[in-house]
Design a protein around this motif. Structure first.
Motif, PDB file in Angstrom:
ATOM      1  N   ALA A   1       3.575   5.765  -3.074  1.00 35.62           N
ATOM      2  CA  ALA A   1       4.791   6.463  -3.500  1.00 35.62           C
ATOM      3  C   ALA A   1       4.889   6.506  -5.028  1.00 35.62           C
ATOM      4  N   VAL A   2       4.570   5.404  -5.681  1.00 36.66           N
ATOM      5  CA  VAL A   2       4.633   5.353  -7.149  1.00 36.66           C
ATOM      6  C   VAL A   2       3.583   6.287  -7.748  1.00 36.66           C
ATOM      7  N   LEU A   3       2.371   6.279  -7.184  1.00 48.61           N
ATOM      8  CA  LEU A   3       1.319   7.162  -7.680  1.00 48.61           C
ATOM      9  C   LEU A   3       1.757   8.623  -7.578  1.00 48.61           C
ATOM     10  N   LYS A   4       2.298   8.995  -6.443  1.00 48.51           N
ATOM     11  CA  LYS A   4       2.741  10.378  -6.254  1.00 48.51           C
ATOM     12  C   LYS A   4       3.827  10.745  -7.268  1.00 48.51           C
ATOM     13  N   LYS A   5       4.780   9.830  -7.479  1.00 46.20           N
ATOM     14  CA  LYS A   5       5.869  10.057  -8.440  1.00 46.20           C
ATOM     15  C   LYS A   5       5.307  10.243  -9.851  1.00 46.20           C
ATOM     16  N   LEU A   6       4.398   9.350 -10.257  1.00 43.01           N
ATOM     17  CA  LEU A   6       3.823   9.432 -11.603  1.00 43.01           C
ATOM     18  C   LEU A   6       3.006  10.709 -11.786  1.00 43.01           C
ATOM     19  N   ARG A   7       2.247  11.075 -10.757  1.00 42.91           N
ATOM     20  CA  ARG A   7       1.429  12.291 -10.832  1.00 42.91           C
ATOM     21  C   ARG A   7       2.329  13.516 -10.972  1.00 42.91           C
ATOM     22  N   LYS A   8       3.407  13.556 -10.187  1.00 39.16           N
ATOM     23  CA  LYS A   8       4.312  14.716 -10.236  1.00 39.16           C
ATOM     24  C   LYS A   8       5.064  14.770 -11.566  1.00 39.16           C
ATOM     25  N   GLU A   9       5.393  13.596 -12.137  1.00 35.03           N
ATOM     26  CA  GLU A   9       6.047  13.578 -13.453  1.00 35.03           C
ATOM     27  C   GLU A   9       5.161  14.240 -14.499  1.00 35.03           C
TER      28      GLU A   9
ATOM     29  N   GLY B   1      -5.207  11.478  -2.104  1.00 37.01           N
ATOM     30  CA  GLY B   1      -4.234  11.853  -1.075  1.00 37.01           C
ATOM     31  C   GLY B   1      -4.004  10.718  -0.084  1.00 37.01           C
ATOM     32  N   ASN B   2      -5.089  10.050   0.299  1.00 36.30           N
ATOM     33  CA  ASN B   2      -4.969   8.914   1.223  1.00 36.30           C
ATOM     34  C   ASN B   2      -4.174   7.769   0.594  1.00 36.30           C
ATOM     35  N   ILE B   3      -4.388   7.527  -0.700  1.00 40.79           N
ATOM     36  CA  ILE B   3      -3.634   6.474  -1.394  1.00 40.79           C
ATOM     37  C   ILE B   3      -2.151   6.845  -1.420  1.00 40.79           C
ATOM     38  N   GLU B   4      -1.855   8.088  -1.783  1.00 45.28           N
ATOM     39  CA  GLU B   4      -0.451   8.514  -1.865  1.00 45.28           C
ATOM     40  C   GLU B   4       0.259   8.412  -0.521  1.00 45.28           C
ATOM     41  N   ARG B   5      -0.456   8.637   0.571  1.00 41.28           N
ATOM     42  CA  ARG B   5       0.155   8.554   1.904  1.00 41.28           C
ATOM     43  C   ARG B   5       0.134   7.133   2.457  1.00 41.28           C
ATOM     44  N   GLY B   6      -0.447   6.183   1.700  1.00 41.33           N
ATOM     45  CA  GLY B   6      -0.512   4.804   2.159  1.00 41.33           C
ATOM     46  C   GLY B   6      -1.507   4.597   3.281  1.00 41.33           C
TER      47      GLY B   6
ATOM     48  N   VAL C   1       0.841  -1.200   0.000  1.00 42.75           N
ATOM     49  CA  VAL C   1       0.000   0.000   0.000  1.00 42.75           C
ATOM     50  C   VAL C   1       0.880   1.255   0.000  1.00 42.75           C
ATOM     51  N   LEU C   2       1.941   1.261   0.811  1.00 46.70           N
ATOM     52  CA  LEU C   2       2.862   2.400   0.833  1.00 46.70           C
ATOM     53  C   LEU C   2       3.587   2.559  -0.498  1.00 46.70           C
ATOM     54  N   GLN C   3       3.983   1.429  -1.086  1.00 41.86           N
ATOM     55  CA  GLN C   3       4.691   1.449  -2.378  1.00 41.86           C
ATOM     56  C   GLN C   3       3.792   2.014  -3.470  1.00 41.86           C
ATOM     57  N   VAL C   4       2.535   1.569  -3.519  1.00 41.21           N
ATOM     58  CA  VAL C   4       1.588   2.078  -4.524  1.00 41.21           C
ATOM     59  C   VAL C   4       1.441   3.587  -4.359  1.00 41.21           C
TER      60      VAL C   4
END
Length: 189
Positions: free
Chosen positions: A15-23, A43-48, A10-13
């Motif tokens: 972090a990856v979502l946040k990275k992809l969104r920021k890209e 936001g809840n997903i990005e924070r795990g 859940v934390l990994q997803v």
């Protein structure tokens, strides 16, 4: 998968979502508007802090124009995928469970083991435009509906279809149906 392993995924997803969104230089609000997933949930997903449903993940990956499994990407270069071990994603009250196979193979193909419980059905979100789905029945018998056409597949039968339209899987038997599914994305999806 243990509780600690699940939390790590859940934390990994997130972090990856946040990275992809920021890209893509998108705010949470931008992604929310495009995906239809609320800003609070994103936001809840990005924070795990929440375990997203498969439907949500499809909407998010489609909006970001990335394969679903890109949200689960890790840095490992060697993968071993054993049935029943590792990441599994349940949907519709555990009636449909997928296990990604070789998550880091490419951005053009994804492979899954899918388990459809007895006397149940699964109606997935439409996939990315021009995506092809290939499904092989490993055990059991399943009805697959593609754009209002029905196909009955027995063990080892395979089907290939455009997955950006409506499709569903129906198991009318008393046995679990096991499928091997490949999603083939168009180049530069």
């Amino acid at each position: 998968m243990g509780t600690d392993d699940h939390k790590q995924v859940v934390l990994q997803v997130g972090a990856v979502l946040k990275k992809l969104r920021k890209e893509q230089q998108w705010s949470l609000e931008d992604l929310s508007k495009i995906s239809g997933v609320s800003k609070l949930t994103l936001g809840n997903i990005e924070r795990g802090e929440t375990n997203p449903t498969l439907g949500m993940l499809w909407k998010i990956s489609k909006s970001l124009s990335v394969p679903l499994m890109e949200l689960f990407a890790t840095e490992n270069r060697v993968s071993l995928s054993r049935a029943g071990q590792g990441l599994s994603i349940a949907e519709d009250g555990d009636n449909w469970v997928i296990e990604p196979i070789f998550q880091n193979v490419s951005n053009e193909n994804e492979m899954f083991r899918a388990y459809l419980q007895p006397n149940s059905s699964y109606y997935p979100e439409k996939h990315h435009p021009n995506t092809t789905e290939l499904a092989t029945v490993m055990s059991g018998k399943v009805q697959i509906n593609v754009n209002n056409e029905s196909y009955i597949l027995n063990q080892y039968d395979s089907i290939s279809f455009r997955a950006d339209g409506t499709h569903s899987y129906i198991n009318d038997s008393n046995d679990v149906v096991v499928l091997h599914i490949i999603l083939k994305y168009p180049p530069n999806n």
